[in-house]
Design a protein around this motif. Structure first.
Motif, PDB file in Angstrom:
ATOM      1  N   ILE A  67      61.134  26.602   3.615  1.00  0.00           N
ATOM      2  CA  ILE A  67      60.093  27.595   3.360  1.00  0.00           C
ATOM      3  C   ILE A  67      59.841  28.311   4.685  1.00  0.00           C
ATOM      4  CG2 ILE A  67      57.713  28.002   2.663  1.00  0.00           C
ATOM      5  CD1 ILE A  67      57.862  25.466   0.979  1.00  0.00           C
ATOM      6  N   VAL A  68      60.170  29.610   4.733  1.00  0.00           N
ATOM      7  CA  VAL A  68      60.081  30.387   5.963  1.00  0.00           C
ATOM      8  C   VAL A  68      59.023  31.470   5.788  1.00  0.00           C
ATOM      9  CG1 VAL A  68      61.339  31.814   7.616  1.00  0.00           C
ATOM     10  CG2 VAL A  68      62.520  29.940   6.435  1.00  0.00           C
ATOM     11  N   VAL A  69      58.018  31.451   6.664  1.00  0.00           N
ATOM     12  CA  VAL A  69      56.898  32.378   6.550  1.00  0.00           C
ATOM     13  C   VAL A  69      56.672  33.047   7.903  1.00  0.00           C
ATOM     14  CG1 VAL A  69      54.434  32.629   6.068  1.00  0.00           C
ATOM     15  CG2 VAL A  69      55.805  31.000   4.749  1.00  0.00           C
ATOM     16  N   VAL A  70      56.492  34.372   7.892  1.00  0.00           N
ATOM     17  CA  VAL A  70      56.120  35.107   9.105  1.00  0.00           C
ATOM     18  C   VAL A  70      54.765  35.760   8.868  1.00  0.00           C
ATOM     19  CG1 VAL A  70      58.446  35.522   9.943  1.00  0.00           C
ATOM     20  CG2 VAL A  70      57.422  37.134   8.331  1.00  0.00           C
ATOM     21  N   SER A  71      54.001  35.890   9.946  1.00  0.00           N
ATOM     22  CA  SER A  71      52.678  36.506   9.862  1.00  0.00           C
ATOM     23  C   SER A  71      52.357  37.167  11.191  1.00  0.00           C
ATOM     24  CB  SER A  71      51.617  35.454   9.515  1.00  0.00           C
ATOM     25  OG  SER A  71      51.585  34.439  10.512  1.00  0.00           O
ATOM     26  N   ASP A  72      51.318  38.014  11.190  1.00  0.00           N
ATOM     27  CA  ASP A  72      50.854  38.599  12.448  1.00  0.00           C
ATOM     28  C   ASP A  72      49.341  38.470  12.536  1.00  0.00           C
ATOM     29  OD1 ASP A  72      49.693  40.603  10.913  1.00  0.00           O
ATOM     30  OD2 ASP A  72      51.225  42.088  11.364  1.00  0.00           O
ATOM     31  N   ASP A  73      48.781  38.890  13.670  1.00  0.00           N
ATOM     32  CA  ASP A  73      47.353  38.698  13.891  1.00  0.00           C
ATOM     33  C   ASP A  73      46.484  39.740  13.203  1.00  0.00           C
ATOM     34  OD1 ASP A  73      48.058  40.821  15.465  1.00  0.00           O
ATOM     35  OD2 ASP A  73      47.514  39.889  17.375  1.00  0.00           O
ATOM     36  N   SER A  74      47.095  40.616  12.385  1.00  0.00           N
ATOM     37  CA  SER A  74      46.315  41.567  11.595  1.00  0.00           C
ATOM     38  C   SER A  74      46.109  41.078  10.168  1.00  0.00           C
ATOM     39  CB  SER A  74      47.014  42.931  11.563  1.00  0.00           C
ATOM     40  OG  SER A  74      48.198  42.880  10.776  1.00  0.00           O
ATOM     41  N   GLY A  75      46.691  39.919   9.838  1.00  0.00           N
ATOM     42  CA  GLY A  75      46.551  39.371   8.495  1.00  0.00           C
ATOM     43  C   GLY A  75      47.773  39.563   7.621  1.00  0.00           C
ATOM     44  N   GLN A  76      48.781  40.266   8.105  1.00  0.00           N
ATOM     45  CA  GLN A  76      50.011  40.462   7.346  1.00  0.00           C
ATOM     46  C   GLN A  76      50.789  39.138   7.296  1.00  0.00           C
ATOM     47  OE1 GLN A  76      53.793  43.606   7.313  1.00  0.00           O
ATOM     48  NE2 GLN A  76      52.735  43.166   9.234  1.00  0.00           N
ATOM     49  N   ILE A  77      51.246  38.777   6.121  1.00  0.00           N
ATOM     50  CA  ILE A  77      51.960  37.505   5.955  1.00  0.00           C
ATOM     51  C   ILE A  77      52.961  37.637   4.814  1.00  0.00           C
ATOM     52  CG2 ILE A  77      50.186  36.575   4.413  1.00  0.00           C
ATOM     53  CD1 ILE A  77      50.794  33.795   5.592  1.00  0.00           C
ATOM     54  N   GLU A  78      54.109  36.993   4.964  1.00  0.00           N
ATOM     55  CA  GLU A  78      55.125  37.058   3.914  1.00  0.00           C
ATOM     56  C   GLU A  78      56.051  35.846   3.988  1.00  0.00           C
ATOM     57  OE1 GLU A  78      59.012  39.737   2.666  1.00  0.00           O
ATOM     58  OE2 GLU A  78      57.311  40.738   3.618  1.00  0.00           O
ATOM     59  N   LYS A 137      50.722  40.034  17.670  1.00  0.00           N
ATOM     60  CA  LYS A 137      51.293  38.705  17.894  1.00  0.00           C
ATOM     61  C   LYS A 137      51.864  38.193  16.580  1.00  0.00           C
ATOM     62  CE  LYS A 137      50.262  34.033  19.561  1.00  0.00           C
ATOM     63  NZ  LYS A 137      49.197  33.120  20.070  1.00  0.00           N
ATOM     64  N   TYR A 138      53.107  37.766  16.615  1.00  0.00           N
ATOM     65  CA  TYR A 138      53.808  37.326  15.412  1.00  0.00           C
ATOM     66  C   TYR A 138      54.037  35.819  15.463  1.00  0.00           C
ATOM     67  CZ  TYR A 138      54.458  42.231  14.489  1.00  0.00           C
ATOM     68  OH  TYR A 138      54.224  43.565  14.234  1.00  0.00           O
ATOM     69  N   THR A 139      53.886  35.205  14.299  1.00  0.00           N
ATOM     70  CA  THR A 139      54.035  33.755  14.203  1.00  0.00           C
ATOM     71  C   THR A 139      55.031  33.417  13.101  1.00  0.00           C
ATOM     72  OG1 THR A 139      51.775  33.359  14.957  1.00  0.00           O
ATOM     73  CG2 THR A 139      52.864  31.563  13.798  1.00  0.00           C
ATOM     74  N   LEU A 140      55.895  32.490  13.392  1.00  0.00           N
ATOM     75  CA  LEU A 140      56.889  31.999  12.430  1.00  0.00           C
ATOM     76  C   LEU A 140      56.581  30.553  12.096  1.00  0.00           C
ATOM     77  CD1 LEU A 140      59.689  32.136  10.942  1.00  0.00           C
ATOM     78  CD2 LEU A 140      60.687  31.347  13.113  1.00  0.00           C
ATOM     79  N   LYS A 141      56.678  30.225  10.820  1.00  0.00           N
ATOM     80  CA  LYS A 141      56.485  28.847  10.368  1.00  0.00           C
ATOM     81  C   LYS A 141      57.620  28.480   9.428  1.00  0.00           C
ATOM     82  CE  LYS A 141      53.245  25.735   7.985  1.00  0.00           C
ATOM     83  NZ  LYS A 141      51.928  25.633   7.288  1.00  0.00           N
ATOM     84  N   VAL A 142      58.341  27.428   9.770  1.00  0.00           N
ATOM     85  CA  VAL A 142      59.453  26.944   8.951  1.00  0.00           C
ATOM     86  C   VAL A 142      59.155  25.517   8.522  1.00  0.00           C
ATOM     87  CG1 VAL A 142      61.911  26.385   8.894  1.00  0.00           C
ATOM     88  CG2 VAL A 142      61.115  28.430  10.121  1.00  0.00           C
ATOM     89  N   THR A 143      59.180  25.301   7.206  1.00  0.00           N
ATOM     90  CA  THR A 143      58.960  23.961   6.652  1.00  0.00           C
ATOM     91  C   THR A 143      60.235  23.525   5.951  1.00  0.00           C
ATOM     92  OG1 THR A 143      56.625  24.495   6.281  1.00  0.00           O
ATOM     93  CG2 THR A 143      57.510  22.536   5.181  1.00  0.00           C
TER      94      THR A 143
END
Length: 296
Positions: A76-87, A120-126
């Motif tokens: 499960i791969v999710v990217v988001s930014d500090d403006s609230g955008q997430i996908e 600022k972009y954040t990546l989360k991989v589960t």
């Protein structure tokens, strides 16, 4: 007699250093490798997730990993930014006809995620096993490019004429800036090899104002050395503004490419990473601007 004793001692010293050692590669623990890039475009943006194997190199700002790696296509791969955008990204099927450049598998892509400056972009991989890996990077504004030109040079050994790119850009010096400069060869002669190479640059030693630099060397996973352009060639330059962490990552890769395995060279090591939880690779957020010129 003394010479014989010395020779005998030398031989014994070499024999004494020989010890049989069996390296069981099956016992080497695999680690998750994550490579991703978010740029100042509407996408799609790509993330690749695999397990570590024999080697990996950055190519054209993406990871080009050996064919023998084990891909991870069920994370499960999710990217988001500090403006609230997430996908949540969509897994690309291996050998997909529509995505042939990613036929090695393990790639995930965005569908609606937009890369914007000063975020600022954040990546989360589960993974399927429940292991969670995260990383973050900040997208700085792209540099201001004034012009792209070229200058004539002559090889000393045979007098052959060639050209090197001359990039002019504005350096504000308000903050410490870092750049990744990649160039592509579009050859007028199809027999010459066309490939991307890159180099990194810090403004710590640059003056404020308009800067001119010659792009006459660089590196790629295929080779390291000088790159010559000739009449009729087209120079394509992609100048990216990167974070300090990204700069250190690519700087390390460049140093690794230079190593020839000599006895006085440092031992190859894994590059620095911003992936937590013991992961390898790097997650990059950067803005870019492209320039091109054809040598007449």
């Amino acid at each position: 007699m003394k010479k014989c004793i010395v020779i005998s001692l030398v031989c014994l010293s070499f024999l004494g250093c020989v010890e049989e050692f069996n390296l069981d590669l099956n016992k080497v623990k695999q680690r998750v490798v994550i490579e991703g890039l978010i740029e100042n475009t509407s996408g799609p943006h790509y993330i690749r997730v695999t397990k570590s194997a024999t080697g990996a190199f950055i190519k054209n700002n993406y990871l080009d990993i050996d064919e023998n790696v084990e891909i991870i296509d069920d994370a499960i791969v999710v990217v988001s930014d500090d403006s609230g955008q997430i996908e949540q990204l969509v897994s690309i099927p291996q050998n997909s006809q529509n995505e042939d450049i990613f036929d090695k598998g393990g790639y995930y892509k965005t569908t609606n995620f937009k890369g914007e400056l000063n975020r600022k972009y954040t990546l989360k991989v589960t993974t399927k096993d429940g292991e969670i890996y995260t990383a973050s990077d900040y997208m700085k504004p792209p540099p201001t490019i004034n012009s792209l030109a070229y200058e004539l040079r002559i090889l000393e050994k045979d007098g052959q004429e060639y050209y090197v790119p001359l990039l002019s850009f504005f350096e504000p010096q308000e903050t410490t800036d870092y750049y990744l400069i990649a160039q592509n060869f579009v050859r007028s002669n199809p027999n010459r090899i066309s490939s991307w190479n890159f180099e990194v640059l810090s403004d710590k030693n640059l003056n404020t104002g308009d800067i001119q630099i010659f792009l006459d060397n660089g590196a790629s996973p295929e080779n390291f050395g000088y790159y010559y352009y000739f009449t009729g060639d087209e120079i394509n330059i992609k100048t990216s503004s990167i974070s300090e962490e990204t700069y250190e990552y690519f700087k390390f890769l460049l140093e690794q490419f230079k190593q020839d395995g000599g006895v006085y060279k440092p031992t190859p090591a894994s590059p620095p990473t911003n992936i937590n939880n013991g992961g390898l690779g790097f997650f990059q957020a950067s803005s870019f601007i492209k320039s091109k010129v054809k040598i007449k």
